[in-house]
Design a protein around this motif. Sequence first.
Motif, PDB file in Angstrom:
ATOM      1  N   GLU A  13      46.295 -23.035 -67.366  1.00  0.00           N
ATOM      2  CA  GLU A  13      47.050 -24.161 -67.922  1.00  0.00           C
ATOM      3  C   GLU A  13      46.878 -25.454 -67.136  1.00  0.00           C
ATOM      4  N   VAL A  14      46.656 -25.357 -65.838  1.00  0.00           N
ATOM      5  CA  VAL A  14      46.540 -26.544 -65.015  1.00  0.00           C
ATOM      6  C   VAL A  14      45.155 -27.141 -65.208  1.00  0.00           C
ATOM      7  N   MET A  19      44.680 -33.997 -64.222  1.00  0.00           N
ATOM      8  CA  MET A  19      45.216 -34.468 -62.950  1.00  0.00           C
ATOM      9  C   MET A  19      44.441 -35.698 -62.474  1.00  0.00           C
ATOM     10  N   ASP A  23      47.671 -37.577 -65.161  1.00  0.00           N
ATOM     11  CA  ASP A  23      48.707 -36.779 -65.831  1.00  0.00           C
ATOM     12  C   ASP A  23      49.279 -35.765 -64.858  1.00  0.00           C
ATOM     13  N   ASP A  24      50.495 -35.306 -65.145  1.00  0.00           N
ATOM     14  CA  ASP A  24      51.112 -34.261 -64.327  1.00  0.00           C
ATOM     15  C   ASP A  24      50.635 -32.910 -64.849  1.00  0.00           C
ATOM     16  N   PHE A  26      51.277 -30.016 -63.915  1.00  0.00           N
ATOM     17  CA  PHE A  26      52.226 -28.920 -63.735  1.00  0.00           C
ATOM     18  C   PHE A  26      53.464 -29.050 -64.626  1.00  0.00           C
ATOM     19  N   SER A  27      53.495 -30.034 -65.509  1.00  0.00           N
ATOM     20  CA  SER A  27      54.708 -30.289 -66.279  1.00  0.00           C
ATOM     21  C   SER A  27      55.118 -29.124 -67.173  1.00  0.00           C
ATOM     22  N   ASP A  28      54.167 -28.401 -67.729  1.00  0.00           N
ATOM     23  CA  ASP A  28      54.496 -27.297 -68.640  1.00  0.00           C
ATOM     24  C   ASP A  28      54.180 -25.929 -68.063  1.00  0.00           C
ATOM     25  N   GLN A  30      54.848 -22.612 -65.864  1.00  0.00           N
ATOM     26  CA  GLN A  30      55.923 -21.807 -65.306  1.00  0.00           C
ATOM     27  C   GLN A  30      55.483 -21.267 -63.954  1.00  0.00           C
ATOM     28  N   GLU A  31      56.270 -21.530 -62.926  1.00  0.00           N
ATOM     29  CA  GLU A  31      55.915 -21.076 -61.581  1.00  0.00           C
ATOM     30  C   GLU A  31      56.139 -19.574 -61.441  1.00  0.00           C
TER      31      GLU A  31
END
Length: 127
Positions: A13-14, A19, A23-24, A26-28, A30-31
Motif C-alpha cells: 500500500e505504501v 511519497m 503525498d502522505d 501512510f494515510s490509509d 493500518q499499522e
Amino acid sequence: PMSLMESGLSTGEVSLSAMMEGDDPFSDVQEPSLLSTAQTIIRGGWPGLLDAEDEDARQFVTDYMKLTSEVDIRNVSGVNRDPVKIMRLLQSFARNVAAEASLSTLVRDMNGSDGSLTGRDRLSVHL
C-alpha cells in the motif's frame, strides 16, 4: 530470503512515488501490532518458515546462527574461530543494524565479560 511483499506480509500500500510527490503514503495504511512485527522479524524472510509455528521459526533461526558460528565461518575462512565470540559479534551487528557502530563497540560486544580481545586492530585480524 523473501521480501514482505513476496511473503504476503505486506499489501504494498505504501507508494514511494506518492511519497516523492509529497503525498502522505501512510494515510490509509493500518499499522501492524507490536507482536506481529516481532513475529515477522523473528521469522525473517525464510520461505520454509511462512507457515511454521512461532517457536519453530525462532528455533530454526537460532540453530542457523549457531551452525554459522560453529561451522560455516570456519569452513569459509579455513581458520578455527571462537564460536562464542562469533555469536557475540553477530549479535552486535544485529543490535547495531540501524546505526553506525565503531570497531571499538564491536570489539567490546564481542569480548563480553572475559575481555580477552583488546584493541580495534584485533577485530580485523581475527575476522
